[in-house]
Design an enzyme around this catalytic site. Structure first.
Site, mmCIF file in Angstrom:
data_model
loop_
_atom_site.group_PDB
_atom_site.id
_atom_site.type_symbol
_atom_site.label_atom_id
_atom_site.label_comp_id
_atom_site.label_asym_id
_atom_site.label_seq_id
_atom_site.Cartn_x
_atom_site.Cartn_y
_atom_site.Cartn_z
ATOM 1 N N HIS A 236 0.815 -1.214 0.000
ATOM 2 C CA HIS A 236 0.000 0.000 0.000
ATOM 3 C C HIS A 236 0.850 1.266 0.000
ATOM 4 C CE1 HIS A 236 -3.313 2.591 -0.194
ATOM 5 N NE2 HIS A 236 -2.684 3.323 0.689
ATOM 6 N N TYR A 240 1.789 5.381 -2.683
ATOM 7 C CA TYR A 240 2.060 6.803 -2.431
ATOM 8 C C TYR A 240 3.486 7.170 -2.822
ATOM 9 C CZ TYR A 240 -2.416 6.372 -0.317
ATOM 10 O OH TYR A 240 -3.735 6.097 -0.142
ATOM 11 N N HIS A 387 -9.461 0.774 -11.261
ATOM 12 C CA HIS A 387 -9.079 1.744 -10.221
ATOM 13 C C HIS A 387 -7.620 2.174 -10.386
ATOM 14 C CE1 HIS A 387 -7.979 3.286 -6.249
ATOM 15 N NE2 HIS A 387 -7.144 2.273 -6.093
ATOM 16 N N PHE A 388 -6.731 1.198 -10.557
ATOM 17 C CA PHE A 388 -5.331 1.635 -10.516
ATOM 18 C C PHE A 388 -4.823 2.175 -11.852
ATOM 19 C CE2 PHE A 388 -4.366 -3.092 -10.675
ATOM 20 C CZ PHE A 388 -3.641 -3.111 -11.854
ATOM 21 N N HIS A 389 -5.603 2.004 -12.910
ATOM 22 C CA HIS A 389 -5.191 2.721 -14.129
ATOM 23 C C HIS A 389 -5.585 4.200 -14.053
ATOM 24 C CE1 HIS A 389 -4.180 -1.232 -15.734
ATOM 25 N NE2 HIS A 389 -3.422 -0.574 -16.575
ATOM 26 N N ARG A 450 -10.166 -10.308 -12.822
ATOM 27 C CA ARG A 450 -8.927 -9.704 -13.299
ATOM 28 C C ARG A 450 -7.892 -10.819 -13.492
ATOM 29 N NH1 ARG A 450 -5.898 -6.982 -8.028
ATOM 30 N NH2 ARG A 450 -4.315 -6.579 -9.601
ATOM 31 N N ARG A 451 -6.738 -10.464 -14.028
ATOM 32 C CA ARG A 451 -5.585 -11.352 -14.099
ATOM 33 C C ARG A 451 -5.874 -12.702 -14.742
ATOM 34 N NH1 ARG A 451 -2.381 -10.079 -8.421
ATOM 35 N NH2 ARG A 451 -1.106 -8.512 -9.403
HETATM 36 FE FE1 HAS Z 1 -5.706 2.011 -4.470
HETATM 37 C C1 HAS Z 1 -6.036 -1.386 -4.898
HETATM 38 C C2 HAS Z 1 -7.851 1.899 -1.821
HETATM 39 C C3 HAS Z 1 -5.229 5.386 -3.924
HETATM 40 C C4 HAS Z 1 -3.043 2.001 -6.625
HETATM 41 N N1 HAS Z 1 -4.739 0.598 -5.573
HETATM 42 C C5 HAS Z 1 -5.042 -0.743 -5.631
HETATM 43 C C6 HAS Z 1 -4.147 -1.402 -6.527
HETATM 44 C C7 HAS Z 1 -3.269 -0.444 -6.984
HETATM 45 C C8 HAS Z 1 -3.669 0.795 -6.378
HETATM 46 C C9 HAS Z 1 -2.104 -0.651 -7.930
HETATM 47 O O1 HAS Z 1 -8.990 -0.209 0.067
HETATM 48 C C10 HAS Z 1 -4.186 -2.868 -6.923
HETATM 49 C C11 HAS Z 1 -3.221 -3.730 -6.199
HETATM 50 C C12 HAS Z 1 -3.379 -5.144 -6.675
HETATM 51 O O2 HAS Z 1 -2.793 -5.477 -7.714
HETATM 52 O O3 HAS Z 1 -4.135 -5.905 -6.076
HETATM 53 N N2 HAS Z 1 -6.453 3.389 -3.154
HETATM 54 C C13 HAS Z 1 -7.342 3.133 -2.174
HETATM 55 C C14 HAS Z 1 -7.673 4.379 -1.495
HETATM 56 C C15 HAS Z 1 -6.924 5.356 -2.100
HETATM 57 C C16 HAS Z 1 -6.164 4.721 -3.121
HETATM 58 C C17 HAS Z 1 -8.636 4.550 -0.363
HETATM 59 N N3 HAS Z 1 -4.420 3.418 -5.149
HETATM 60 C C18 HAS Z 1 -4.372 4.735 -4.780
HETATM 61 C C19 HAS Z 1 -3.288 5.407 -5.439
HETATM 62 C C20 HAS Z 1 -2.661 4.446 -6.201
HETATM 63 C C21 HAS Z 1 -3.385 3.210 -6.006
HETATM 64 C C22 HAS Z 1 -2.935 6.855 -5.245
HETATM 65 C C23 HAS Z 1 -1.476 4.553 -7.087
HETATM 66 C C24 HAS Z 1 -0.799 5.625 -7.330
HETATM 67 N N4 HAS Z 1 -6.777 0.557 -3.575
HETATM 68 C C25 HAS Z 1 -7.529 0.705 -2.463
HETATM 69 C C26 HAS Z 1 -8.009 -0.611 -2.004
HETATM 70 C C27 HAS Z 1 -7.487 -1.545 -2.884
HETATM 71 C C28 HAS Z 1 -6.707 -0.788 -3.851
HETATM 72 C C29 HAS Z 1 -8.858 -0.909 -0.851
HETATM 73 C C30 HAS Z 1 -7.686 -3.069 -2.832
HETATM 74 C C31 HAS Z 1 -8.741 -3.487 -3.764
HETATM 75 C C32 HAS Z 1 -8.852 -4.986 -3.816
HETATM 76 O O4 HAS Z 1 -9.832 -5.517 -3.296
HETATM 77 O O5 HAS Z 1 -7.970 -5.647 -4.380
HETATM 78 C C33 HAS Z 1 -6.902 6.820 -1.706
HETATM 79 O O6 HAS Z 1 -5.584 7.231 -1.427
HETATM 80 C C34 HAS Z 1 -7.506 7.723 -2.738
HETATM 81 C C35 HAS Z 1 -7.633 9.153 -2.254
HETATM 82 C C36 HAS Z 1 -7.900 10.119 -3.380
HETATM 83 C C37 HAS Z 1 -8.839 11.047 -3.415
HETATM 84 C C38 HAS Z 1 -8.982 11.944 -4.622
HETATM 85 C C39 HAS Z 1 -8.605 13.405 -4.328
HETATM 86 C C40 HAS Z 1 -8.619 14.193 -5.603
HETATM 87 C C41 HAS Z 1 -7.594 14.920 -6.063
HETATM 88 C C42 HAS Z 1 -7.735 15.572 -7.402
HETATM 89 C C43 HAS Z 1 -7.369 17.046 -7.434
HETATM 90 C C44 HAS Z 1 -7.729 17.654 -8.744
HETATM 91 C C45 HAS Z 1 -6.871 18.354 -9.544
HETATM 92 C C46 HAS Z 1 -7.278 18.851 -10.884
HETATM 93 C C47 HAS Z 1 -5.462 18.640 -9.158
HETATM 94 C C48 HAS Z 1 -9.781 11.235 -2.273
HETATM 95 C C49 HAS Z 1 -6.332 15.079 -5.299
HETATM 96 C C50 HAS Z 1 -8.610 19.488 -10.911
HETATM 97 C C51 HAS Z 1 -8.978 19.669 -12.330
HETATM 98 C C52 HAS Z 1 -9.920 20.523 -12.750
HETATM 99 C C53 HAS Z 1 -10.242 20.580 -14.208
HETATM 100 C C54 HAS Z 1 -10.652 21.433 -11.819
HETATM 101 CU CU CU Z 2 -3.967 0.072 -0.859
#
Ligand code: HAS
Ligand code: CU
Length: 600
Positions: A236, A240, A387-389, A450-451
């Site tokens: 996990h 980050y 999700h992760f793409h 998947r996979r």
């Molecule tokens: Fe995740 C599975 C939960 C973030 C990557 N995640 C994965 C896997 C990967 C991955 C690779 O709880 C698969 C692993 C595998 O092969 O099995 N993930 C989360 C949560 C977050 C999260 C709660 N993940 C990421 C990030 C990753 C990533 C970052 C890579 C970089 N994820 C999970 C969970 C799994 C999971 C479970 C397991 C699933 C399963 O069952 O297998 C949080 O950190 C997300 C928080 C993000 C936000 C969004 C905030 C919005 C922002 C945008 C700002 C806008 C801008 C532009 C700058 C709350 C910051 C505005 C534009 C305008 C035009 C106005």
């Molecule tokens: Cu995670």
């Protein structure tokens, strides 16, 4: 452009040696991106049954492992070390302490990933007795050739030395500037590396104590739940580790390109401290469906995960506020009207904004993943790659590509070959990913796994169960193809840029934040404190689950002694030797005593 700006030195002008390392790291990163993209297009067309002429379904796992490892380990981490070297040198405004050490860790990382890469690619030929079809999550019971694990261990040691190099450069700076706040970019690097040291400790144990000895045949078996848990302890926070370079670009470069400044330096520091504290004690959210871990531990992990949303939500606020400030500086008005006053023709800007927008969607699908009850519905379905793409595949990858359009001229003195192609490329990525990832999420909800190269279960027709299966497959294939074309355009544009002649006047300075470090409480810069608290949180989150897993399934799997067979003779030799030594010492002491008695 004013003459004053034209005469400003670029990063290359000021730090030519560091600029070379940064370029080397970025080029290694993009080479991996290129390889990963080729495997990506092969597997997307195979899996969706659009074109199966290149590989057999049995080779799918080799392709998938290569795709995953080259992209999420080599591409992302090489970019990170390049960017962080630039950031530390730039923000401290001094060269690294010893450039030879910098080249050394780069060489160690390159050697490590080459070993790992070779072990994976060897899986395509029977001529070499080597394979590593273990996917990027490489936990047991899948087993790879020892070269795979050795390479990973070497690679990780390289990243540790890189971190030490940056800490050392900062300490040297601190000696000269004892009362100054840590410059923001260096602060980001140091907190990220502190998190990395904690996270990688678990994977080092997993690889060195279990997986590598097991693949070398030194031990017969491992406890799969234990290696999975150690993997996710690391797995996990590693997300980050990929994300923090993107955040660094969003916080420190994006506001500048938008024409403004970072809204709040203190908030940025809080965010990075929160990632250090909260990234690690949540890994069990990848194991909600694993047997052998009590529900209570899973619940704690879920609660911690929900707290971990906070730094990203803060980021959404701070980054959008900074961009809005930039737009208003450029004359933007209205509630949303300012959005039209932004430099949308600039590929660096548009790429990062689209990456941020997609991250909002990726964050929401992350929240779904994190909920224990809804996770049961999507776990191990293609929803998760969806999700992760969006997260690593867009928030991170697209930001890295977009950031390169801004950074490359600074480290090479060469203007980007074609900004319009760059713009087209980042928009194409966005469209391709919107198609692919949306269809993946949709299929995942319908239960498509998947996979696997053969997603349909035997004796079951998806198309009769839900008619859109074929159509969703086409969307995935079209999306994947657009992503491949976008990658080729990016790499082509960069290669042509490298052929451009050097020019002067490309320097860009980064303005200070609106609310600067002087507004941030001093305690935020107390890295030792945050590191110590992070360690305590990790122990609280993991000590009991790991103890329970070992208690239940044995350190080396069920039915095996707490130590492997080869330890017993080694242990015997050791006790015999110690016994003899202790005997000799006691005898000598005793005879000396007698001697002294005689003397008395
Ligand atoms: Fe995740 C599975 C939960 C973030 C990557 N995640 C994965 C896997 C990967 C991955 C690779 O709880 C698969 C692993 C595998 O092969 O099995 N993930 C989360 C949560 C977050 C999260 C709660 N993940 C990421 C990030 C990753 C990533 C970052 C890579 C970089 N994820 C999970 C969970 C799994 C999971 C479970 C397991 C699933 C399963 O069952 O297998 C949080 O950190 C997300 C928080 C993000 C936000 C969004 C905030 C919005 C922002 C945008 C700002 C806008 C801008 C532009 C700058 C709350 C910051 C505005 C534009 C305008 C035009 C106005
Ligand atoms: Cu995670």
């Amino acid at each position: 452009m004013s003459t004053e700006i034209e005469s400003d030195p670029t990063f290359l002008d000021k730090f030519p040696q560091e600029a070379r390392v940064v370029r080397a790291a970025l080029l290694s990163s993009f080479f991996a991106l290129f390889l990963g993209a080729i495997f990506g297009i092969v597997q997307t067309l195979h899996r969706t049954d659009i074109f199966r002429g290149l590989i057999s379904s049995a080779e799918y796992y080799t392709v998938l492992t290569a795709h995953g490892v080259f992209l999420v380990i080599s591409f992302t981490v090489f970019f990170l070390v390049g960017l962080f070297t630039w950031a530390v040198t730039r923000s401290l405004d001094r060269p690294v302490v010893n450039i030879k050490i910098t080249w050394t860790w780069y060489a160690i990382m390159a050697a490590g990933i080459t070993m790992t890469g070779v072990s994976i690619l060897a899986g395509f030929t029977d001529a070499i007795d080597m394979s590593a079809d273990v996917l990027f999550t490489f936990y047991a019971p899948l087993q790879a050739h020892p070269l795979f694990y050795t390479g990973l261990a070497v690679f990780i040691v390289g990243t540790w030395l890189a971190g030490a190099d940056w800490f050392r450069t900062w300490l040297a700076w601190k000696d000269d500037h004892p009362d100054e706040r840590i410059p923001l970019q260096t602060f980001m690097v140091l907190t990220t590396m502190a998190m990395w040291y904690i996270a990688t400790s678990a994977i080092a144990v997993s690889v060195l104590a279990f997986l590598l000895p097991w693949s070398l045949g030194l031990i017969d078996q491992v406890n799969p739940t234990l290696t999975r848990t150690l993997f996710w302890f690391f797995g996990h926070p590693v997300v980050y580790f990929w994300l923090m370079p993107a955040y660094m670009l969003w916080y420190t470069v994006l506001p500048k390109i938008a024409g403004g400044r970072l809204f709040s330096d203190p908030l940025a520091r809080v965010v990075f401290v929160l990632f250090l504290l909260l990234s690690t004690p949540v890994g069990i959210h990848h194991q909600y469906l694993d047997p052998g871990i009590a529900e209570g531990f899973k619940f704690i992990s879920m609660t911690n995960t929900m707290f971990l949303l906070l730094p990203s939500l803060l980021t959404a606020f701070t980054v959008v506020a900074s961009v809005e400030y930039g737009a208003r500086q450029r004359g933007g008005t209205g509630l949303l009207g300012w959005l039209t006053d932004l430099p949308w023709r600039n590929p660096a800007f548009t790429g990062m904004m689209l990456a941020g927008l997609m991250f909002a969607a990726g964050g929401f699908s992350g929240m779904v993943n994190a909920g224990m009850n809804i996770n049961y519905m999507i776990h191990n379905t293609i929803w998760v790659p969806g999700h992760f793409h969006l997260t690593v595949g867009t928030a991170v990858a697209l930001t890295m590509m977009a950031g390169t359009y801004w950074l490359w001229p600074q480290i090479s003195n060469k203007p980007i070959y074609s900004k319009p192609i760059g713009l087209f490329q980042v928009v194409l990525w966005f469209i391709g990913m919107a198609l692919m990832s949306n269809a993946m999420h949709a299929q995942g909800i319908l239960g498509v796994p998947r996979r696997t190269a053969e997603p349909e279960y035997a004796g079951f027709e998806y198309s009769t169960a839900f008619g859109g299966f074929g159509e969703l497959n086409v969307q995935i294939a079209i999306g994947g193809t657009l992503l491949f074309v976008s990658t080729i355009l990016f790499i082509g544009n960069l290669v042509l840029t490298m052929g451009n002649p050097k020019v002067s006047g490309l320097a860009e300075t980064l303005p200070p934040a609106l609310s600067g470090p002087e507004d941030a409480p001093q305690v935020l810069d107390n890295l030792r404190l945050w590191f110590a608290i992070a360690l305590v949180l990790v122990v609280l989150a993991y000590a009991l689950p790991i103890a329970a897993i070992i208690n239940r399934g044995g350190l080396f799997g069920p039915g095996v002694d707490a130590f492997p067979v080869w330890v017993t003779p080694a242990f015997d030799v050791l006790t015999d030797a110690t016994g003899a030594l202790v005997g000799t010492v006691t005898e000598t002491v005793a005879s000396n005593l007698r001697f002294s008695e005689v003397l008395r």
